[in-house]
Scaffold this motif. Structure first.
Motif, PDB file in Angstrom:
ATOM      1  N   VAL A 128      -1.192 -51.688   6.561  1.00 13.41           N
ATOM      2  CA  VAL A 128      -2.203 -51.808   7.608  1.00 13.41           C
ATOM      3  C   VAL A 128      -2.939 -50.494   7.847  1.00 13.41           C
ATOM      4  O   VAL A 128      -3.965 -50.475   8.531  1.00 13.41           O
ATOM      5  CB  VAL A 128      -1.591 -52.310   8.931  1.00 13.41           C
ATOM      6  CG1 VAL A 128      -1.006 -53.692   8.754  1.00 13.41           C
ATOM      7  CG2 VAL A 128      -0.538 -51.344   9.463  1.00 13.41           C
ATOM      8  N   SER A 178      -3.103 -54.796  22.028  1.00  9.00           N
ATOM      9  CA  SER A 178      -3.668 -54.666  20.696  1.00  9.00           C
ATOM     10  C   SER A 178      -2.555 -54.706  19.680  1.00  9.00           C
ATOM     11  O   SER A 178      -1.467 -54.217  19.920  1.00  9.00           O
ATOM     12  CB  SER A 178      -4.430 -53.346  20.562  1.00  9.00           C
ATOM     13  OG  SER A 178      -4.783 -53.107  19.213  1.00  9.00           O
ATOM     14  N   ARG A 179      -2.822 -55.286  18.515  1.00 12.20           N
ATOM     15  CA  ARG A 179      -1.849 -55.281  17.435  1.00 12.20           C
ATOM     16  C   ARG A 179      -2.323 -54.355  16.323  1.00 12.20           C
ATOM     17  O   ARG A 179      -1.859 -54.449  15.198  1.00 12.20           O
ATOM     18  CB  ARG A 179      -1.645 -56.701  16.920  1.00 12.20           C
ATOM     19  CG  ARG A 179      -1.051 -57.631  17.957  1.00 12.20           C
ATOM     20  CD  ARG A 179      -0.890 -59.035  17.420  1.00 12.20           C
ATOM     21  NE  ARG A 179       0.113 -59.105  16.368  1.00 12.20           N
ATOM     22  CZ  ARG A 179       1.418 -59.270  16.603  1.00 12.20           C
ATOM     23  NH1 ARG A 179       1.845 -59.351  17.845  1.00 12.20           N
ATOM     24  NH2 ARG A 179       2.271 -59.357  15.616  1.00 12.20           N
ATOM     25  N   SER A 180      -3.234 -53.460  16.616  1.00 13.10           N
ATOM     26  CA  SER A 180      -3.788 -52.587  15.594  1.00 13.10           C
ATOM     27  C   SER A 180      -3.133 -51.214  15.631  1.00 13.10           C
ATOM     28  O   SER A 180      -3.416 -50.406  16.504  1.00 13.10           O
ATOM     29  CB  SER A 180      -5.301 -52.423  15.796  1.00 13.10           C
ATOM     30  OG  SER A 180      -5.789 -51.350  14.998  1.00 13.10           O
ATOM     31  N   ARG A 210      -3.756 -48.840  13.662  1.00 14.83           N
ATOM     32  CA  ARG A 210      -4.809 -47.855  13.410  1.00 14.83           C
ATOM     33  C   ARG A 210      -5.446 -47.390  14.713  1.00 14.83           C
ATOM     34  O   ARG A 210      -5.581 -46.185  14.958  1.00 14.83           O
ATOM     35  CB  ARG A 210      -5.879 -48.453  12.489  1.00 14.83           C
ATOM     36  CG  ARG A 210      -7.038 -47.493  12.207  1.00 14.83           C
ATOM     37  CD  ARG A 210      -8.152 -48.195  11.453  1.00 14.83           C
ATOM     38  NE  ARG A 210      -7.739 -48.581  10.126  1.00 14.83           N
ATOM     39  CZ  ARG A 210      -7.852 -47.809   9.044  1.00 14.83           C
ATOM     40  NH1 ARG A 210      -8.379 -46.591   9.165  1.00 14.83           N
ATOM     41  NH2 ARG A 210      -7.464 -48.234   7.868  1.00 14.83           N
ATOM     42  N   GLY A 235       2.192 -53.648  13.035  1.00 15.64           N
ATOM     43  CA  GLY A 235       1.134 -54.650  13.043  1.00 15.64           C
ATOM     44  C   GLY A 235       1.647 -56.032  12.709  1.00 15.64           C
ATOM     45  O   GLY A 235       0.870 -56.921  12.377  1.00 15.64           O
TER      46      GLY A 235
END
Length: 349
Positions: free
Chosen positions: A304, A272-274, A276, A259
């Motif tokens: 994160v 996306s940088r997520s 999760r 992240g």
């Protein structure tokens, strides 16, 4: 009582070096429980000790068998192994590693974001030990998948052990850089190999481009059919279960995006940088590819994604996270924004 002293390998990464002895202690205790019937832990387990101004990991143990010494010899941060005698003398022992190739396979490539080689070995050791009995860990052909392989640190470590290595990554530049390196390295080492390339198409849909390499440690091994597979596909990790059949892999290992500087692709194929969101979507896909009794190992940034949340994702995917004490002492600082941890989960038989 016989004791063994492990000289800790100096890591090029200063921050990792600060944690290497502790992490290797947790690794050894985990391998002890998975492969050695808990013999070492019953005697108090390894302890960090300084001798002559140099740090060692000292292991009180009964006389170990040849196979048990081979397990010690493949610890992630082991530089040398000694018998520690009662008078304090250190007697060097021959280390029998699984390594088939020169270590520059692991060290030549340098790039921003590369996973530390010792951490890669640690995660692969623990995950394979959760999936295999001792004799298979030391001598079988294992299928390893890194579904976010980047430039191939995990793939190279699997090859080094004599295992088959499969990788998938969405980044075309990383995949091209890695396959170019692999082919160049094999040519420079004059190792017998064969390269092929193809499109991966399922139900008329193009899922990516694949490079497959068959290789062997010697011409004699190649002629005898002792051939390893290295296969890298540039494509979306969420399509991996369409690229390979269910239960194809013994081990799935991934260093998840932190992240920070790693991007990813999630469900609708939007950047996306997520981590999760990516892991929530991807873990069920990867679990589908594991054979019964296989294991998945992940490293990730706890800043994160809390550990309990990742464990819940693994459980929801039908996996059993290993919850013994050694697996709770593997967290370590990478930098100001990254606190890395490891988790291993097995697929019920």
């Amino acid at each position: 009582m016989p004791q063994y002293a492990i000289l800790v390998h100096p890591s090029a990464n200063r921050v990792y070096a600060q944690h290497a002895a502790r992490l290797m202690r947790g690794e050894l205790l985990a391998l002890d429980g998975l492969l050695l019937d808990g013999r070492l832990g019953a005697l108090g387990g390894p302890v960090e000790r300084t001798m002559g101004g140099v740090g060692y990991l000292v292991v009180p143990a009964p006389d170990l068998t040849e196979d048990e010494l081979r397990v010690l010899g493949n610890l992630s941060s082991l530089l040398a192994l000694f018998e520690l005698r009662d008078d304090g003398a250190l007697v060097p022992l021959d280390v029998q590693r699984l390594d088939r190739y020169d270590d520059d396979l692991l060290t030549i490539l340098k790039y921003v974001g590369k996973t530390n080689e010792q951490l890669t070995r640690l995660l692969l050791n623990l995950t394979a030990a959760a999936a295999l009995p001792l004799e298979d860990f030391l001598g079988s052909r294992v299928r390893v998948l890194d579904p976010m392989c980047g430039r191939g640190t995990t793939l190279n470590q699997a090859l080094m052990y004599g295992w088959d290595a499969y990788g998938v990554d969405v980044d075309r530049r990383d995949v091209e850089a890695y396959t170019a390196f692999a082919e160049r390295w094999l040519k420079d080492k004059r190792l017998k190999h064969r390269v092929s390339s193809s499109r991966v198409r399922v139900a008329g849909k193009n899922l990516g481009r694949r490079t497959s390499i068959e290789l062997a440690a010697s011409k004699e091994a190649y002629r005898a059919g002792d051939v390893q597979t290295l296969e890298v596909t540039q494509g979306d990790t969420l399509d991996t279960d369409r690229m390979y059949r269910a239960g194809f892999f013994d081990v799935v290992v991934a260093d998840a995006p932190y992240g920070i500087q790693h991007g990813s692709v999630t469900g609708p194929r939007t950047p996306s940088r997520s981590p999760r969101a990516l892991l929530a979507d991807a873990i069920p896909v990867w679990a589908h590819l594991l054979r019964r009794g296989g294991a998945m190992g992940l490293s990730w940034n706890t800043k994160v994604l809390p550990r309990e949340d990742l464990v819940e994702m693994l459980v929801d995917a039908g996996l059993d996270p290993l919850d013994d004490a050694p697996f709770h002492d593997l967290a370590h600082r990478v930098d100001q924004a990254v606190e890395r941890d490891l988790v291993v989960a097995s697929k019920p038989r």
